[in-house]
Motif scaffolding. Structure first.
Motif, PDB file in Angstrom:
ATOM      1  N   THR A   9     -56.371  65.410 -13.227  1.00  0.00           N
ATOM      2  CA  THR A   9     -55.729  64.094 -13.100  1.00  0.00           C
ATOM      3  C   THR A   9     -55.655  63.347 -14.438  1.00  0.00           C
ATOM      4  OG1 THR A   9     -57.853  63.231 -12.337  1.00  0.00           O
ATOM      5  CG2 THR A   9     -56.199  63.720 -10.654  1.00  0.00           C
ATOM      6  N   CYS A  10     -56.499  63.731 -15.400  1.00  0.00           N
ATOM      7  CA  CYS A  10     -56.412  63.057 -16.710  1.00  0.00           C
ATOM      8  C   CYS A  10     -55.239  63.581 -17.533  1.00  0.00           C
ATOM      9  CB  CYS A  10     -57.713  63.191 -17.488  1.00  0.00           C
ATOM     10  SG  CYS A  10     -58.038  64.855 -18.088  1.00  0.00           S
ATOM     11  N   ALA A  11     -54.658  64.711 -17.108  1.00  0.00           N
ATOM     12  CA  ALA A  11     -53.542  65.293 -17.857  1.00  0.00           C
ATOM     13  C   ALA A  11     -52.261  65.290 -17.017  1.00  0.00           C
ATOM     14  CB  ALA A  11     -53.907  66.721 -18.273  1.00  0.00           C
ATOM     15  N   THR A  12     -52.238  64.452 -15.991  1.00  0.00           N
ATOM     16  CA  THR A  12     -51.085  64.370 -15.085  1.00  0.00           C
ATOM     17  C   THR A  12     -50.626  62.918 -15.075  1.00  0.00           C
ATOM     18  OG1 THR A  12     -52.015  66.140 -13.758  1.00  0.00           O
ATOM     19  CG2 THR A  12     -50.361  64.778 -12.681  1.00  0.00           C
ATOM     20  N   PHE A  13     -49.358  62.686 -15.410  1.00  0.00           N
ATOM     21  CA  PHE A  13     -48.943  61.307 -15.674  1.00  0.00           C
ATOM     22  C   PHE A  13     -48.195  60.671 -14.504  1.00  0.00           C
ATOM     23  CE2 PHE A  13     -50.218  63.055 -19.589  1.00  0.00           C
ATOM     24  CZ  PHE A  13     -50.892  62.005 -20.186  1.00  0.00           C
ATOM     25  N   LEU A  14     -48.554  59.427 -14.249  1.00  0.00           N
ATOM     26  CA  LEU A  14     -47.979  58.696 -13.114  1.00  0.00           C
ATOM     27  C   LEU A  14     -46.458  58.618 -13.218  1.00  0.00           C
ATOM     28  CD1 LEU A  14     -50.451  55.704 -12.719  1.00  0.00           C
ATOM     29  CD2 LEU A  14     -49.998  57.509 -11.028  1.00  0.00           C
ATOM     30  N   GLY A  15     -45.967  58.453 -14.454  1.00  0.00           N
ATOM     31  CA  GLY A  15     -44.519  58.306 -14.664  1.00  0.00           C
ATOM     32  C   GLY A  15     -43.737  59.500 -14.114  1.00  0.00           C
TER      33      GLY A  15
ATOM     34  N   ILE B  31     -50.501  49.871  -7.763  1.00  0.00           N
ATOM     35  CA  ILE B  31     -51.084  49.707  -9.113  1.00  0.00           C
ATOM     36  C   ILE B  31     -49.961  49.558 -10.143  1.00  0.00           C
ATOM     37  CG2 ILE B  31     -53.178  51.039  -8.575  1.00  0.00           C
ATOM     38  CD1 ILE B  31     -51.788  53.379 -10.117  1.00  0.00           C
ATOM     39  N   PRO B  32     -50.274  49.092 -11.341  1.00  0.00           N
ATOM     40  CA  PRO B  32     -49.248  49.026 -12.387  1.00  0.00           C
ATOM     41  C   PRO B  32     -48.794  50.433 -12.765  1.00  0.00           C
ATOM     42  CG  PRO B  32     -51.200  47.735 -12.993  1.00  0.00           C
ATOM     43  CD  PRO B  32     -51.557  48.521 -11.782  1.00  0.00           C
ATOM     44  N   LEU B  33     -47.510  50.569 -13.073  1.00  0.00           N
ATOM     45  CA  LEU B  33     -46.983  51.856 -13.544  1.00  0.00           C
ATOM     46  C   LEU B  33     -46.736  51.736 -15.049  1.00  0.00           C
ATOM     47  CD1 LEU B  33     -45.835  54.683 -13.249  1.00  0.00           C
ATOM     48  CD2 LEU B  33     -43.708  53.697 -12.397  1.00  0.00           C
ATOM     49  N   ARG B  34     -47.631  52.331 -15.822  1.00  0.00           N
ATOM     50  CA  ARG B  34     -47.474  52.268 -17.282  1.00  0.00           C
ATOM     51  C   ARG B  34     -47.182  53.668 -17.784  1.00  0.00           C
ATOM     52  NH1 ARG B  34     -52.202  48.239 -17.887  1.00  0.00           N
ATOM     53  NH2 ARG B  34     -51.171  46.406 -16.977  1.00  0.00           N
ATOM     54  N   LYS B  35     -46.305  53.739 -18.775  1.00  0.00           N
ATOM     55  CA  LYS B  35     -45.821  55.023 -19.281  1.00  0.00           C
ATOM     56  C   LYS B  35     -46.972  55.940 -19.685  1.00  0.00           C
ATOM     57  CE  LYS B  35     -43.268  54.666 -23.003  1.00  0.00           C
ATOM     58  NZ  LYS B  35     -43.856  55.163 -24.174  1.00  0.00           N
ATOM     59  N   GLU B  36     -48.008  55.376 -20.290  1.00  0.00           N
ATOM     60  CA  GLU B  36     -49.073  56.196 -20.847  1.00  0.00           C
ATOM     61  C   GLU B  36     -50.216  56.452 -19.859  1.00  0.00           C
ATOM     62  OE1 GLU B  36     -48.339  53.154 -21.545  1.00  0.00           O
ATOM     63  OE2 GLU B  36     -50.129  51.916 -21.622  1.00  0.00           O
TER      64      GLU B  36
ATOM     65  N   VAL C 251     -52.818  59.880 -13.793  1.00  0.00           N
ATOM     66  CA  VAL C 251     -53.256  59.612 -12.420  1.00  0.00           C
ATOM     67  C   VAL C 251     -54.698  59.107 -12.441  1.00  0.00           C
ATOM     68  CG1 VAL C 251     -53.712  60.691 -10.166  1.00  0.00           C
ATOM     69  CG2 VAL C 251     -51.625  61.280 -11.441  1.00  0.00           C
ATOM     70  N   LEU C 252     -55.512  59.687 -13.338  1.00  0.00           N
ATOM     71  CA  LEU C 252     -56.906  59.232 -13.443  1.00  0.00           C
ATOM     72  C   LEU C 252     -56.973  57.758 -13.859  1.00  0.00           C
ATOM     73  CD1 LEU C 252     -59.949  59.865 -13.396  1.00  0.00           C
ATOM     74  CD2 LEU C 252     -59.747  60.591 -15.774  1.00  0.00           C
ATOM     75  N   ASP C 253     -56.106  57.339 -14.787  1.00  0.00           N
ATOM     76  CA  ASP C 253     -56.071  55.919 -15.162  1.00  0.00           C
ATOM     77  C   ASP C 253     -55.758  55.057 -13.937  1.00  0.00           C
ATOM     78  OD1 ASP C 253     -56.615  56.238 -17.925  1.00  0.00           O
ATOM     79  OD2 ASP C 253     -54.519  56.798 -18.283  1.00  0.00           O
ATOM     80  N   GLY C 254     -54.849  55.562 -13.093  1.00  0.00           N
ATOM     81  CA  GLY C 254     -54.508  54.831 -11.870  1.00  0.00           C
ATOM     82  C   GLY C 254     -55.714  54.705 -10.945  1.00  0.00           C
ATOM     83  N   LEU C 255     -56.465  55.802 -10.788  1.00  0.00           N
ATOM     84  CA  LEU C 255     -57.659  55.744  -9.932  1.00  0.00           C
ATOM     85  C   LEU C 255     -58.699  54.795 -10.533  1.00  0.00           C
ATOM     86  CD1 LEU C 255     -58.024  59.550  -9.057  1.00  0.00           C
ATOM     87  CD2 LEU C 255     -57.263  57.728  -7.518  1.00  0.00           C
TER      88      LEU C 255
END
Ligand code: SF4
Ligand code: FES
Length: 247
Positions: free
Chosen positions: A75-81, A27-32, A35-39
């Motif tokens: 997961t909404c408060a855990t960031f992919l970055g 998936i795209p890795l965006r700063k903002e 993990v939920l955005d990724g799902l």
């Protein structure tokens, strides 16, 4: 920072599959992005059959709890970055039966919750003259921390005692009982005592403290349990030392 990241996600349909498998999604890795955005990206663009829960996207509803790289997280408060370059493992919360993919069944907690009577109890004939129970700010502070629970179940997923003994009433239920026990308007502590001081109540806790470490709302259920252990011990001592009728 790379512009892509891999999510390794648990897929499982217990009614038709013998065991979970991991699937990978790039998936795209965006700063903002959380993990939920990724799902959500996976669901919207790569695989619409992926199942998971979420609602508020702002750390309030408590429904998006999952295991991220081995730790229970909202997961909404855990960031992919924070997991770059990845891959990031996303699994269902531990210690609960899986309904499908990342969705767990929290029915056990929902059944236990009413046993600790998490509501204000007043003695018969003790209602205030008006419609309100007055309370000072200092009295509110006594229980405020324990009132922040969002029922996200991260503490149950982290608790090794609950992991081996599902009779344990568990961290959030005990913290919620303490929230009402410490409320100056409540008179129900004696009614909650039977459940909390039973073997599967506070005494089952071995004070590992993981519940407080993973809590996203700083509720400190481990602290609530230790505080209640002290209260229960003092009550037993009082009952032993004082003759009936003078307690
Ligand atoms: S005590 Fe904390 S970790 Fe446990 S359910 Fe409440 S908010 Fe979640
Ligand atoms: S979606 Fe509500 S707490 Fe994460």
């Amino acid at each position: 920072m790379a512009d892509r990241i891999t999510l390794r996600v648990t897929r499982y349909r217990p009614e038709s599959e013998t065991e979970p498998v991991m699937r990978e999604y790039e998936i795209p890795l965006r700063k903002e992005w959380s993990v939920l955005d990724g799902l959500n990206h996976v669901k919207d663009h790569l695989d619409g059959t992926l199942s998971y829960r979420w609602s508020c996207r702002m750390g309030v509803c408590g429904s998006c709890g999952m295991t991220v790289d081995g730790e229970p997280k909202l997961t909404c408060a855990t960031f992919l970055g924070d997991y770059a370059p990845g891959p990031v493992r996303v699994e269902p919360l531990s210690n609960f039966p899986v309904v499908r993919d990342l969705v767990v069944d929290i029915g056990d907690f929902m059944n236990k919750l009413p046993r600790v009577k998490p509501w204000i109890i007043r003695s018969e004939g003790e209602e205030p003259a008006g419609r309100e129970y007055p309370q000072l700010p200092a009295e509110r502070e006594e229980y405020e921390r324990f009132s922040m629970c969002i029922n996200c179940m991260l503490c149950y997923a982290a608790c090794p005692v609950y992991g081996i003994d599902q009779e344990f009433i568990g961290p959030a239920a005990i913290a919620l009982a303490q929230r009402y026990n410490l409320d100056s308007r409540d008179q129900g502590a004696a009614e909650r005592m039977d459940v909390l001081s039973a073997a599967e109540g506070i005494w089952a806790c071995t004070f590992v403290g993981e519940c407080s470490a993973v809590c996203p709302k700083d509720v400190d259920p481990a602290g609530a349990i230790q505080r209640y252990k002290f209260t229960a011990a003092m009550e037993s001592l009082r009952a032993f030392l004082l003759p009936r009728g003078s307690r």
